[in-house]
Design an enzyme around this catalytic site. Structure first.
Site, mmCIF file in Angstrom:
data_model
loop_
_atom_site.group_PDB
_atom_site.id
_atom_site.type_symbol
_atom_site.label_atom_id
_atom_site.label_comp_id
_atom_site.label_asym_id
_atom_site.label_seq_id
_atom_site.Cartn_x
_atom_site.Cartn_y
_atom_site.Cartn_z
ATOM 1 C CG HIS A 371 -2.024 -0.950 1.196
ATOM 2 N ND1 HIS A 371 -3.273 -0.683 0.688
ATOM 3 C CD2 HIS A 371 -2.051 -2.232 1.615
ATOM 4 C CE1 HIS A 371 -4.034 -1.757 0.814
ATOM 5 N NE2 HIS A 371 -3.317 -2.712 1.365
ATOM 6 C CE LYS A 562 -6.210 14.120 0.252
ATOM 7 N NZ LYS A 562 -5.888 13.334 -0.927
ATOM 8 N NE ARG A 563 -3.637 10.233 10.009
ATOM 9 C CZ ARG A 563 -3.386 9.354 10.983
ATOM 10 N NH1 ARG A 563 -4.277 8.434 11.294
ATOM 11 N NH2 ARG A 563 -2.257 9.398 11.665
ATOM 12 C CE LYS A 568 -2.240 10.894 3.050
ATOM 13 N NZ LYS A 568 -2.894 10.021 2.051
ATOM 14 C CB THR A 670 -9.957 5.094 -1.176
ATOM 15 O OG1 THR A 670 -9.439 5.442 0.106
ATOM 16 C CG2 THR A 670 -9.300 3.821 -1.668
ATOM 17 C CE LYS A 674 -13.887 6.048 0.603
ATOM 18 N NZ LYS A 674 -13.068 6.072 1.835
HETATM 19 C C1 KOT Z 1 0.775 2.402 6.602
HETATM 20 C C2 KOT Z 1 1.867 1.854 7.240
HETATM 21 C C3 KOT Z 1 2.710 1.005 6.539
HETATM 22 C C4 KOT Z 1 2.463 0.747 5.209
HETATM 23 C C5 KOT Z 1 1.368 1.326 4.570
HETATM 24 C C6 KOT Z 1 0.536 2.154 5.260
HETATM 25 C C7 KOT Z 1 -0.613 2.753 4.627
HETATM 26 C C8 KOT Z 1 -0.898 2.962 3.314
HETATM 27 N N1 KOT Z 1 -1.619 3.227 5.307
HETATM 28 N N2 KOT Z 1 -2.507 3.698 4.509
HETATM 29 N N3 KOT Z 1 -2.082 3.546 3.272
HETATM 30 C C9 KOT Z 1 -2.934 3.974 2.187
HETATM 31 O O1 KOT Z 1 -3.653 2.840 1.703
HETATM 32 C C10 KOT Z 1 -4.696 3.207 0.830
HETATM 33 C C11 KOT Z 1 -5.443 1.962 0.469
HETATM 34 O O2 KOT Z 1 -4.717 1.191 -0.419
HETATM 35 C C12 KOT Z 1 -4.179 3.951 -0.379
HETATM 36 O O3 KOT Z 1 -5.263 4.388 -1.117
HETATM 37 C C13 KOT Z 1 -3.312 5.134 0.048
HETATM 38 O O4 KOT Z 1 -2.695 5.704 -1.077
HETATM 39 C C14 KOT Z 1 -2.252 4.683 1.048
HETATM 40 O O5 KOT Z 1 -1.545 5.794 1.544
#
Ligand code: KOT
Length: 831
Positions: A371, A562-563, A568, A670, A674
């Site tokens: 991710h 978003k976070r 970002k 995501t 939305k």
């Molecule tokens: C958090 C810690 C370690 C590795 C990955 C993450 C992570 C990635 N937390 N949220 N993400 C998000 O995941 C979403 C779902 O796939 C993506 O849409 C987004 O771009 C990621 O930032």
């Protein structure tokens, strides 16, 4: 006897399955009386909420039990989604939608003088996730159930989920999220399926009765995992799958040992340490913290879940050799990647399987979703820490690594560098276990979450693994559930759509395309605009009540929710705000499209720069919102405590969706989906799923700006100097100088210095390089917004072309390409 009672009679007697408005009302009052022990004169809103929740739960239970019975009888192949986070959001509204009784219940409650909105407001949302990754898991559970795919979500029942965010003096302040304090009517504890988890200690090696060399793990701590189950009902189907979350407790036997020796406090201490494991969610998004407790959490839920799956397998009289035939396990990032080793250990040490067979089963079981491309988010554990908590697992990792590197050596002879890069152990300094490498080696499938992201994984972050195992890689673009993020949260727009094209779009989002035939229909446009306006007015009321800021629902609602993370680039939007403000200050009569800038999101508590950006938003807002020269044409609002509930208010009210991460940094996003589904237009970079959204909606309906990933790489490689942009762009210079001067911080020129200095000297996320293109694009947005007919047309086309981004499509892709699992029809037979 019990058996003598006809099952159907049992349902009807109990009054717990009927779906008509009268039965629902009667059941509700019954629950108020018998479950809450209240009559209306004494009942609180929470009593009413609980009574309604139990009324809904009864309807779920019938389907849930039928589903479990069906799967058990058929021995169905099952998906197990392993995730450290499930950001479910409130259950009540979603269950009402999926049961198809929302309108009946709303009416029934109204007849009792109660507002369903208010009752929904009463629910404490289970915030067991940080953001995108956890919310994706929740959308996937909804789609799995809706598509009738046998599945289990496995995770941790954190006692405290993501912190509640307060804003004091413009700064983020964290408060503990006590989501369980009023009780949770949606879960059922299953203590009879508790399992034991070992931790720490050492390993011993011995020869068994058959002369085989074996290992055993002698732990120095044992904890108990207790499962809590929540039914996950699909939309308009009888399928109700299970979300099984684990709570850690001290096993009684351990208490007794200390207690018998008179060490009462020692026993209590032991209990406290054990219960810490599931106490709190780590509040970091897209970053990893190498803390022992975090690794313990990961191992805890993974070991609980795998043991549970072996119990299920045995319960269906299937041999262990069939584990990978019964289950497909998806690893939601590397947080559960220790699974690979734990399953090997269970098969080899507990069930005496030989290595080759155990490995075949293991790697055919697991698939890994990555991710993130951010280096700081790639998990690695110091060998010391890892070995002290999981000594047996470290031995097994060494063995897996040795066999793996032998394979690498054969495929790429004489390439020592490659072996060093690919090893499961990082030996460049302090030694670490690399969890992404473990996940790649131990899985038969590896995927990214958007086309660009998967491409970058293959080219860059996981390049060696792609060269080694090209067949393992696939892309699975993320999706979102239209049930929660349209039908529930934007009921007016949903009803308008249904009145035009019928309601099958809710299960088959591609059908939204049929809206294109109404794009130039003036009546439809008026309705479309009226509904957007209605949602904006509701959000304006929320802002008035919560922030005490008056915003104009006719202004352009420009939203970034978003976070908070530097990549970002919430601060790029801030530079735009300050630029518009500067233009007004230079010429108060300037012609400008009125805008309301709305931000929402949490920063990791230890992430100083992200918190400083929140402070800057509030500081700029304080000046801009009050300056008489602005004449209300610009407003800046920070909505505190962004969560699923608030997100559901925000998406329907957005005109413009800000998706402005540095190209190559956002894996998918995501929220972007939305917003667009709810008719917002996107201003965005070519990053993550933005690329595919733009492809779908058409480039003429998307506001594109900024560097491409290649251009970013190129600039970085050739010595990017942000200061050059500062010196050559007058508006950028003025914006930065205003912030630096203390203009927004009552003359305090120190407050925002870390941010300003970073941008001038580092700017690793290329804000300055993208600034001019962003501002030009925003000027274009403002111009188009003035032409409401054109804007509405673009808005309709955005929603109409979002079919691809349903999580149903994502789940169908996973089922077909990775899990090889088929739908199972569940019929309602018994209660
Ligand atoms: C958090 C810690 C370690 C590795 C990955 C993450 C992570 C990635 N937390 N949220 N993400 C998000 O995941 C979403 C779902 O796939 C993506 O849409 C987004 O771009 C990621 O930032």
């Amino acid at each position: 006897s019990l058996d003598a009672i006809d099952l159907q009679d049992r349902c009807e007697l109990s009054n717990r399955t009927g779906m008509d408005s009268e039965t629902l009302k009667r059941a509700f009052l019954n629950n108020l009386f018998y479950v809450q022990g209240k009559f209306p004169a004494l009942a609180t809103t929470n009593d009413y909420y609980m009574a309604l929740a139990y009324t809904v739960r009864d309807r779920l239970l019938q389907r849930w039990i039928n589903t479990a019975a069906t799967y058990t009888e058929l021995g169905s192949r099952t998906v197990a989604y392993f995730s450290a986070e499930f950001l479910m959001g409130p259950h009540l509204g979603n269950n009402l939608i999926n049961l198809g009784i929302y309108d009946q219940v709303e009416q029934g409650m109204a007849e009792l003088g109660l507002s369903l909105d208010e009752l929904q407001e009463e629910e404490e949302e289970p915030g067991l996730g940080n953001g995108g990754l956890g919310r994706l898991a929740a959308c996937y559970l909804d789609s799995l159930a809706t598509l009738d795919i046998p599945s289990l979500g496995y995770g941790i029942r954190y006692e405290f989920g993501i912190f509640d965010q307060d804003i004091r003096d413009g700064w983020q302040v964290e408060r503990t999220d006590k989501w369980l304090s009023a009780g949770n009517p949606w879960e059922i504890a299953r203590p009879e399926w508790s399992v034991e988890i070992k931790l720490g200690g050492h390993t011993e090696h011995y020869t068994d009765d058959h002369g085989n060399y074996r290992s055993r793990w002698v732990p120095d701590q044992v904890v108990k995992g207790i499962p809590y189950d929540t039914p996950i009902l699909g939309y308009q189907t009888n399928t109700a799958n299970t979300l099984r979350l684990w709570t850690a407790e001290a096993p009684e036997s351990f208490d007794f040992r200390s207690f018998n020796s008179g060490d009462y406090l020692g026993a209590v201490y032991e209990k406290m340490i054990s219960e810490n494991i599931s106490k709190v969610l780590y509040p970091n998004d897209d970053s990893s913290q190498g803390k022992q407790l975090r690794l313990t959490q990961q191992f805890f839920f993974v070991s609980c879940s795998l043991q549970d799956m072996i119990r299920i397998l045995h319960g269906q009289n299937l041999p262990l050799e069939n584990f990978h035939k019964k289950f497909a396990v998806q690893l939601n990032d590397t947080h559960p990647a220790i699974s690979v080793v734990e399953l090997m250990r269970l098969l080899i040490d507990h069930h005496q399987m030989d290595w080759e067979q155990a490995w075949t089963i293991t790697h055919q079981t697991f698939a890994y979703t990555n991710h993130t491309l951010l280096p700081e988010a790639l998990e690695r554990w110091p060998i010391e820490l890892f070995g002290s908590l999981l000594p047996r697992h470290l031995e097994l990792i060494y063995e897996i690594n040795q066999r793996f590197l032998d394979e690498v050596r054969i495929k790429f002879p004489d390439d020592e560098e490659r072996m060093i890069r690919m090893s499961l152990i990082d030996e460049s300094g302090e030694r670490y276990v690399r969890m992404a490498h473990l996940a790649c080696v131990g899985s038969h499938a590896i995927n990214g979450v958007a086309a660009l992201h998967t491409e970058l994984l293959q080219k860059d972050v996981l390049r060696d693994f792609y060269e080694m195992y090209p067949h393992k890689f696939t892309n699975k673009t993320n999706g979102v559930t239209p049930r929660r993020f349209m039908v529930l949260s934007n009921s007016q727009l949903s009803k308008l759509i249904t009145s035009k094209i019928g309601d099958s779009w809710i299960k088959n989002l591609k059908e939204l395309q049929q809206l294109e035939q109404f794009v130039d229909d003036a009546g439809f446009q008026v309705e479309w605009r009226r509904i957007k306006q209605h949602s904006k007015t509701e959000l304006a009321t929320y802002i008035q009540n919560n922030n005490n800021i008056t915003v104009d629902p006719d202004s352009l609602f420009d939203i970034q929710a978003k976070r908070f993370h530097e990549y970002k680039r919430q601060h790029l939007s801030l530079l735009h705000i300050v630029t518009l403000y500067n233009r007004i200050k230079a010429n108060p009569d300037i012609e400008i499209t009125p805008r309301t800038f709305i931000f929402g999101g949490k920063a990791a508590p230890g992430y100083f720069m992200a918190k400083l950006i929140i402070k800057l938003i509030n500081s700029v807002g304080n000046v801009v919102n009050r300056d008489p020269d602005v004449r209300g044409r610009l407003k800046v609002v920070f909505l505190k405590d962004y969560n699923v509930k608030l997100a559901q208010r925000i998406y329907p009210a957005a005109d413009l969706s800000e998706q402005i991460s540095t190209a190559g940094k956002e894996a998918s996003g995501t929220g972007n989906m939305k917003f667009a589904l709810n008719g917002a237009l996107t201003i965005g970079t070519l990053d993550g799923a933005n690329v595919e959204i733009r492809e779908e909606v058409g480039e003429e309906n998307f506001f594109l700006f900024g560097l491409t990933t290649e251009e970013v790489y190129h600039k970085r490689a050739h010595g990017y100097r942000s200061r050059d942009y500062y010196h050559t762009n007058a508006e950028l210079k003025l914006a930065i100088d205003r912030i630096a001067s203390g203009f927004f911080s009552q003359g305090d020129a120190e407050l925002f210095r870390p941010l300003v200095d970073d941008l001038l000297n580092q700017d690793q996320y290329f804000l300055f390089a993208d600034y001019a293109s962003y501002i030009a694009c925003q000027d274009q947005v403002a111009a188009v917004y003035k032409d409401q007919t054109k804007w509405t047309r673009m808005s309709i086309l955005n929603a109409a072309r979002m079919g691809k981004f349903s999580s149903d499509r994502s789940i169908e892709d996973y089922c077909r390409d990775i899990w090889k699992v088929e739908p199972v029809n569940v019929e309602l037979r018994q209660c």
